[in-house]
Design a protein around this motif. Structure first.
Motif, PDB file in Angstrom:
ATOM      1  N   ARG A  28       1.042  -5.955  -5.172  1.00 18.28           N
ATOM      2  CA  ARG A  28       0.111  -6.481  -4.171  1.00 18.28           C
ATOM      3  C   ARG A  28       0.836  -6.802  -2.864  1.00 18.28           C
ATOM      4  O   ARG A  28       0.316  -6.519  -1.780  1.00 18.28           O
ATOM      5  N   GLU A  29       2.045  -7.359  -2.949  1.00 14.59           N
ATOM      6  CA  GLU A  29       2.804  -7.676  -1.731  1.00 14.59           C
ATOM      7  C   GLU A  29       3.124  -6.410  -0.933  1.00 14.59           C
ATOM      8  O   GLU A  29       3.161  -6.434   0.297  1.00 14.59           O
ATOM      9  N   LEU A  30       3.354  -5.306  -1.641  1.00 16.52           N
ATOM     10  CA  LEU A  30       3.638  -4.031  -0.982  1.00 16.52           C
ATOM     11  C   LEU A  30       2.359  -3.339  -0.498  1.00 16.52           C
ATOM     12  O   LEU A  30       2.425  -2.271   0.110  1.00 16.52           O
ATOM     13  N   PRO A  35      -5.197   0.264  -8.999  1.00 17.86           N
ATOM     14  CA  PRO A  35      -6.314  -0.485  -9.599  1.00 17.86           C
ATOM     15  C   PRO A  35      -5.854  -1.674 -10.450  1.00 17.86           C
ATOM     16  O   PRO A  35      -6.449  -2.747 -10.379  1.00 17.86           O
ATOM     17  N   ALA A  36      -4.823  -1.497 -11.227  1.00 18.85           N
ATOM     18  CA  ALA A  36      -4.371  -2.575 -12.111  1.00 18.85           C
ATOM     19  C   ALA A  36      -3.951  -3.816 -11.328  1.00 18.85           C
ATOM     20  O   ALA A  36      -4.161  -4.942 -11.776  1.00 18.85           O
ATOM     21  N   ALA A  37      -3.367  -3.612 -10.166  1.00 18.71           N
ATOM     22  CA  ALA A  37      -2.872  -4.746  -9.371  1.00 18.71           C
ATOM     23  C   ALA A  37      -4.000  -5.621  -8.849  1.00 18.71           C
ATOM     24  O   ALA A  37      -3.782  -6.784  -8.532  1.00 18.71           O
ATOM     25  N   PHE A 147      -1.633  10.253  -1.424  1.00 19.96           N
ATOM     26  CA  PHE A 147      -3.086  10.157  -1.316  1.00 19.96           C
ATOM     27  C   PHE A 147      -3.542   9.780   0.090  1.00 19.96           C
ATOM     28  O   PHE A 147      -4.729   9.580   0.320  1.00 19.96           O
ATOM     29  N   ASP A 148      -2.601   9.651   1.041  1.00 19.05           N
ATOM     30  CA  ASP A 148      -2.917   9.250   2.407  1.00 19.05           C
ATOM     31  C   ASP A 148      -3.712   7.944   2.458  1.00 19.05           C
ATOM     32  O   ASP A 148      -4.635   7.784   3.256  1.00 19.05           O
ATOM     33  N   ASN A 149      -3.326   7.010   1.583  1.00 23.61           N
ATOM     34  CA  ASN A 149      -4.008   5.710   1.542  1.00 23.61           C
ATOM     35  C   ASN A 149      -3.068   4.565   1.908  1.00 23.61           C
ATOM     36  O   ASN A 149      -3.398   3.409   1.712  1.00 23.61           O
ATOM     37  N   GLY A 150      -1.874   4.918   2.396  1.00 20.67           N
ATOM     38  CA  GLY A 150      -0.904   3.902   2.768  1.00 20.67           C
ATOM     39  C   GLY A 150       0.148   3.630   1.702  1.00 20.67           C
ATOM     40  O   GLY A 150       1.125   2.941   1.962  1.00 20.67           O
ATOM     41  N   ASP A 151      -0.042   4.185   0.499  1.00 15.75           N
ATOM     42  CA  ASP A 151       0.930   3.968  -0.568  1.00 15.75           C
ATOM     43  C   ASP A 151       2.207   4.770  -0.359  1.00 15.75           C
ATOM     44  O   ASP A 151       3.239   4.459  -0.931  1.00 15.75           O
ATOM     45  N   GLY A 152       2.144   5.821   0.448  1.00 21.21           N
ATOM     46  CA  GLY A 152       3.303   6.683   0.647  1.00 21.21           C
ATOM     47  C   GLY A 152       3.489   7.611  -0.538  1.00 21.21           C
ATOM     48  O   GLY A 152       2.596   7.759  -1.378  1.00 21.21           O
ATOM     49  N   PRO A 153       4.649   8.240  -0.616  1.00 22.05           N
ATOM     50  CA  PRO A 153       4.891   9.187  -1.702  1.00 22.05           C
ATOM     51  C   PRO A 153       4.813   8.514  -3.079  1.00 22.05           C
ATOM     52  O   PRO A 153       5.377   7.450  -3.296  1.00 22.05           O
TER      53      PRO A 153
END
Length: 183
Positions: A28-30, A35-37, A147-153
């Motif tokens: 969550r901090e990252l 979904p689990a987070a 996924f281009d959602n901000g999570d990166g690779p």
């Protein structure tokens, strides 16, 4: 000290919500979109019902969990089973319980019951210690996606749990490719 490995039941949902919520603080901090987070009780119950959610109980308390997915999250890349939602209650981290639960699922479930040659999981490159941790456990990078959602690779990792079967399957696939190109 009593250790019990078992499938979770719906009655375990509140305990699993606690374990997953507490273990996924860094996620969550990252600001990772896992979904689990961000799960609530209903999503935990859905996970238990829709998949094989395993727990490791220590003296009757759920200390760790991991889910063998019954979905097809990675079917476009591989047919190997996919595990997700791995979490160890921070009160028990560092005691080797996560290692024990993963080993149980990799060997007793994936290799022995499912009969698969390998298992897969995914993690974010952005996370400071998950990718190296899984690589130390014998997981190898198989595929990278974003996924281009901000999570990166995100890395799809694979661990071979039955090398003889893996080699046999590789040989069969190679044979199929050779036969299809020679026709």
């Amino acid at each position: 000290m009593s250790e019990v490995y078992r499938l979770a039941t719906l009655e375990d949902a509140p305990a699993l919500l606690h374990v997953i919520y507490e273990a996924y603080v860094t996620i969550r901090e990252l600001e990772l979109h896992w979904p689990a987070a961000h799960a609530d009780l209903a999503l935990i119950q859905d996970n238990i019902s829709a998949n094989e959610c395993y727990v490791l109980e220590l003296n009757g308390v759920v200390a760790a969990t991991v889910t063998l997915s019954k979905g097809n999250e990675v079917k476009a890349v591989t047919d190997f089973p996919f595990i997700k939602w791995f979490a160890v209650d921070p009160a028990y981290q560092g005691a080797g319980l996560g290692d024990k639960l993963l080993t149980f699922v990799e060997q007793s479930i994936i290799r022995d019951q499912v009969g698969a040659a390998a298992v897969t999981l995914a993690t974010a490159e952005k996370h400071p210690w998950l990718l190296p941790m899984y690589e130390r456990r014998g997981y190898e990078r198989l595929h990278v996606f974003d996924f281009d959602n901000g999570d990166g690779p995100m890395h799809l990792l694979r661990k071979i749990v039955n090398s003889a079967l893996y080699e046999q399957e590789l040989h069969e696939k190679t044979k199929q490719i050779v036969n299809s190109t020679s026709e």
